[in-house]
Design an enzyme around this catalytic site. Sequence first.
Site, short mmCIF file in Angstrom:
data_model
loop_
_atom_site.label_atom_id
_atom_site.label_comp_id
_atom_site.label_asym_id
_atom_site.label_seq_id
_atom_site.Cartn_x
_atom_site.Cartn_y
_atom_site.Cartn_z
CE LYS A 22 -1.81 1.47 4.07
NZ LYS A 22 -1.50 2.85 4.48
CG ASN A 23 2.13 2.78 3.61
OD1 ASN A 23 0.96 3.10 3.34
ND2 ASN A 23 2.52 2.52 4.85
CB CYS A 115 -4.26 11.07 12.05
SG CYS A 115 -4.11 9.34 11.68
NE ARG A 120 0.23 10.10 10.53
CZ ARG A 120 -0.19 9.16 9.68
NH1 ARG A 120 -1.39 8.64 9.82
NH2 ARG A 120 0.57 8.76 8.70
CG ASP A 303 2.83 1.19 9.79
OD1 ASP A 303 2.42 2.04 10.60
OD2 ASP A 303 3.15 1.47 8.62
NE ARG A 395 -7.44 4.76 5.30
CZ ARG A 395 -6.82 5.78 5.85
NH1 ARG A 395 -7.26 6.28 6.97
NH2 ARG A 395 -5.79 6.33 5.27
C1 EPZ Z 1 4.19 6.73 6.87
O1 EPZ Z 1 3.40 7.80 7.39
C2 EPZ Z 1 3.23 5.59 6.62
N1 EPZ Z 1 2.20 6.03 5.67
C3 EPZ Z 1 2.60 5.16 7.93
O2 EPZ Z 1 1.80 4.02 7.65
C4 EPZ Z 1 3.70 4.76 8.92
O3 EPZ Z 1 3.12 4.46 10.17
C5 EPZ Z 1 4.69 5.92 9.09
O4 EPZ Z 1 5.21 6.32 7.78
C6 EPZ Z 1 5.88 5.57 9.97
O5 EPZ Z 1 6.55 4.47 9.46
C7 EPZ Z 1 2.45 6.02 4.36
O6 EPZ Z 1 3.53 5.68 3.90
C8 EPZ Z 1 1.35 6.42 3.46
P1 EPZ Z 1 6.15 10.00 9.16
P2 EPZ Z 1 4.01 9.27 7.48
O7 EPZ Z 1 6.08 11.31 8.45
O8 EPZ Z 1 4.88 9.49 6.32
C9 EPZ Z 1 6.33 13.20 12.73
C10 EPZ Z 1 -0.07 2.60 8.00
O9 EPZ Z 1 -0.68 2.03 8.94
N2 EPZ Z 1 6.34 14.23 11.68
O10 EPZ Z 1 7.36 9.18 9.00
O11 EPZ Z 1 2.86 10.19 7.69
C11 EPZ Z 1 4.99 12.45 12.78
O12 EPZ Z 1 4.02 13.17 13.51
C12 EPZ Z 1 0.49 3.96 8.18
O13 EPZ Z 1 0.05 2.10 6.87
C13 EPZ Z 1 6.47 15.56 12.04
O14 EPZ Z 1 6.60 15.89 13.22
O15 EPZ Z 1 4.85 9.14 8.79
C14 EPZ Z 1 5.36 11.15 13.40
O16 EPZ Z 1 5.43 11.28 14.80
C15 EPZ Z 1 -0.05 4.80 9.20
N3 EPZ Z 1 6.48 16.52 11.05
C16 EPZ Z 1 6.77 10.89 12.86
O17 EPZ Z 1 7.25 12.17 12.41
C17 EPZ Z 1 6.35 16.19 9.74
O18 EPZ Z 1 6.36 17.11 8.90
C18 EPZ Z 1 6.84 9.90 11.70
O19 EPZ Z 1 5.89 10.27 10.70
C19 EPZ Z 1 6.22 14.84 9.39
C20 EPZ Z 1 6.23 13.87 10.37
#
Ligand code: EPZ
Length: 422
Positions: A22-23, A115, A120, A303, A395
């Site tokens: 998916k991702n 979320c 996030r 995840d 999803r």
């Molecule tokens: C990706 O989300 C995945 N989604 C998520 O999969 C996964 O849990 C996550 O990476 C972590 O591995 C997709 O790829 C579509 P991050 P993403 O930005 O990119 C903070 C699933 O179940 N952060 O790496 O949104 C954030 O709040 C899902 O399939 C900031 O502070 O995750 C979090 O605490 C859910 N500022 C951490 O970083 C930013 O600008 C990691 O988030 C961006 C992120």
Amino acid sequence: MDCIVIEGGKQLNGEVRVSGSKNAALCIMAATVLAPGYHTIAGLPMLRDITTMRRILEHLGALVNGTDQMCIQTETLTGVEAPYDLVRTMRASFLVLGPLLARFGRARVSLPGGCAIGVRPVDIHLKALAALGADIAIEQGYVVATCKKLRGTTILLDAPTVGGTENIMMAACLADGTTVIQNAAREPEIVELANALRMMGAEIQGDGTHTIVIHGVRELRPMNYTVMPDRVEAGTLMIAAGITAGDVIITNCPVHTLTATIEKLSEAGCSVEVGDSRVRVTRRGALHPVEITTAPYPGFPTDMQAQIMALLTLAEGTSLIRETIFENRFIHVAELDRMGARIKVERDLAIVMGVPYLTGARVMATDLRASASLILAGLAAQGTTVVSRVYHLDRGYDGLEKKLQHLGASIWRQKEPAQGLH
Ligand code: EPZ
């Protein structure tokens, strides 16, 4: 509304094939915006999130055909807006921001908002795009980004965000000069995106490490790409085998991306035999308690946290699970407790005191991975479990209940009962 019903206690046996990631698929679909022409993406999972990304691309003016193999024609893009109604249903919609900006010099993309699993924010994405030369404003809940031409630069990410790294990589492909992303995410989906972008003619090095270097090119061409299998689905099926003391062979398995999960399953008492693109998971004896801390790749994936927690509720002893990525990703705990689990949460730490058995109950899914966790618990529980709000599951899992049925689980989908179990 549908729910999933499970009569627990059946050992799973047999062979099951993992669907596409998916991702990885979501960011590769977003990348089609970068180059006009006919892109073909194969190996796509049949999921609601994939349909949402398709709707975003169509909203931008793309012509899309197919389901598991999609032909995406991006010659005809006219719009540069990803509207709130689509983005609020799937945060990954935000990934069209970088490609739109790079190709058209402007984009208007709704801010995703909060979320279930955490706040996030997208501040790191925006800071990095500004460093590449974009003017960024927030207007009525939308990010409005414009630029004449993006210019490569060195960007140190405050945290190794997956989506942020993807957005920047895609934008930097068409920038003037060289972009260096430091403290980049190292997830396998980043490497997949880089492979797809290289197929489009991008010059990228260092993906899979902390430092990614992108030499901007004048234009990109359409791709013909097959998406890798889903590592979280594979891990979830492995736990299904473990929690039911079964014997399951998982094929089309991205084994090299699952080291942390395999290590913890083995520690917990499962036997995992690893082949080239398959694993066999069996369990004969008792489950042992394990200590787990979620971390960016190659650490234990957030995840997979909810799913392994379901397994550890049945271990002989106390497991400790620390969640370091998202601040609110223990919502499944209260539902697991309703099935007889004994879990105490202290801030980012879940203390899982193993119990001899779980009992079926009506429970509610709160997010994608939580719904998988409750289904896993239901497979092992005594009696009937009814998991409601399964739209979360749809999803991100391609036909999970059919795959589990095929392995011998007694699981089916039906209309939500008004009250009681049936
Ligand atoms: C990706 O989300 C995945 N989604 C998520 O999969 C996964 O849990 C996550 O990476 C972590 O591995 C997709 O790829 C579509 P991050 P993403 O930005 O990119 C903070 C699933 O179940 N952060 O790496 O949104 C954030 O709040 C899902 O399939 C900031 O502070 O995750 C979090 O605490 C859910 N500022 C951490 O970083 C930013 O600008 C990691 O988030 C961006 C992120």
